[in-house]
Motif scaffolding. Structure first.
Motif, mmCIF file in Angstrom:
data_model
loop_
_atom_site.group_PDB
_atom_site.id
_atom_site.type_symbol
_atom_site.label_atom_id
_atom_site.label_comp_id
_atom_site.label_asym_id
_atom_site.label_seq_id
_atom_site.Cartn_x
_atom_site.Cartn_y
_atom_site.Cartn_z
ATOM 1 N N THR A 268 0.830 -1.194 0.000
ATOM 2 C CA THR A 268 0.000 0.000 0.000
ATOM 3 C C THR A 268 0.870 1.251 0.000
ATOM 4 O OG1 THR A 268 -1.805 -1.137 1.111
ATOM 5 C CG2 THR A 268 -1.772 1.260 1.298
ATOM 6 N N LEU B 268 -4.820 -2.734 -2.297
ATOM 7 C CA LEU B 268 -4.272 -1.496 -1.754
ATOM 8 C C LEU B 268 -5.156 -1.004 -0.610
ATOM 9 C CD1 LEU B 268 -3.622 0.148 -5.223
ATOM 10 C CD2 LEU B 268 -1.935 -0.988 -3.763
ATOM 11 N N GLY B 269 -4.561 -0.693 0.524
ATOM 12 C CA GLY B 269 -5.335 -0.219 1.669
ATOM 13 C C GLY B 269 -5.989 -1.368 2.399
ATOM 14 N N PRO C 258 -6.413 2.882 -6.625
ATOM 15 C CA PRO C 258 -6.538 2.981 -5.160
ATOM 16 C C PRO C 258 -7.914 3.506 -4.756
ATOM 17 C CG PRO C 258 -5.246 4.802 -6.009
ATOM 18 C CD PRO C 258 -5.545 3.901 -7.179
ATOM 19 N N LEU D 91 -1.049 4.445 6.193
ATOM 20 C CA LEU D 91 -2.119 3.579 5.702
ATOM 21 C C LEU D 91 -3.505 4.146 5.986
ATOM 22 C CD1 LEU D 91 -0.717 0.090 6.665
ATOM 23 C CD2 LEU D 91 -0.748 1.169 4.428
#
Length: 168
Positions: free
Chosen positions: A47, A67-68, A106, A154
């Motif tokens: 991420t 991602l995330g 994202p 994050l």
């Protein structure tokens, strides 16, 4: 012993700086034993670093990167796999090897921790855990803003409703 993992259609890894190289090695071993296996990576190492995302995708050690926060995105990926649809969805990064194109999508939303289900430990032989200590998550993020740490990048620090935490 890779056999339990090799038999699955999909395997996922949460990738941190500390387990990055081990995860790549394990993925290569899994692919050698089962070339059809779908491998999903997620976690802070990816991420935080687009270069790392591109590296693992181009190497072919993973098919898709989450991602995330991954709970919702992972569910969408698994449903896409079941239906034979594209896994290039919000919250993912993929690589089209034929066209040499990265698709990085994202998302910037964060889960409401109160919406997450309580962990289910019913399949564990709890009598064998002495002392009985089980993991539980009631917050995400970090209250500190250390310059050397990527964890706070994050997302914001947030907590679950304390009443819900106690009731678990």
């Amino acid at each position: 012993h890779l056999e339990p993992l090799v038999q699955h259609e999909v395997v996922g890894f949460s990738v941190y700086c500390a387990n990055f190289f081990f995860t790549i090695l394990l993925s290569l071993m899994l692919r050698r034993r089962n070339p059809k296996i779908k491998i999903i990576y997620g976690g802070p190492q990816l991420t935080f670093s687009v270069r790392t995302v591109k590296l693992v995708l181009k190497m072919g050690v993973t098919d898709i990167v989450v991602l995330g926060e991954g709970e919702e995105t992972l569910g969408k990926i698994l449903r896409a796999y079941e239906r034979g649809k594209s896994t290039s969805i919000e919250g993912t990064a993929t690589y089209d090897r034929k066209k040499d194109i990265f698709r990085i999508k994202p998302h910037n939303h964060f889960l409401n921790l109160d919406s997450l289900a309580a962990p289910d430990f019913s399949i564990f032989p709890l009598e064998q855990y002495t002392p009985l200590m089980l993991p539980m998550e009631s917050s995400r993020g970090c209250i500190f803003k250390c310059a050397f740490c990527s964890y706070n990048k994050l997302g914001p620090y947030r907590t679950q409703d304390p009443i819900k935490t106690v009731d678990l």
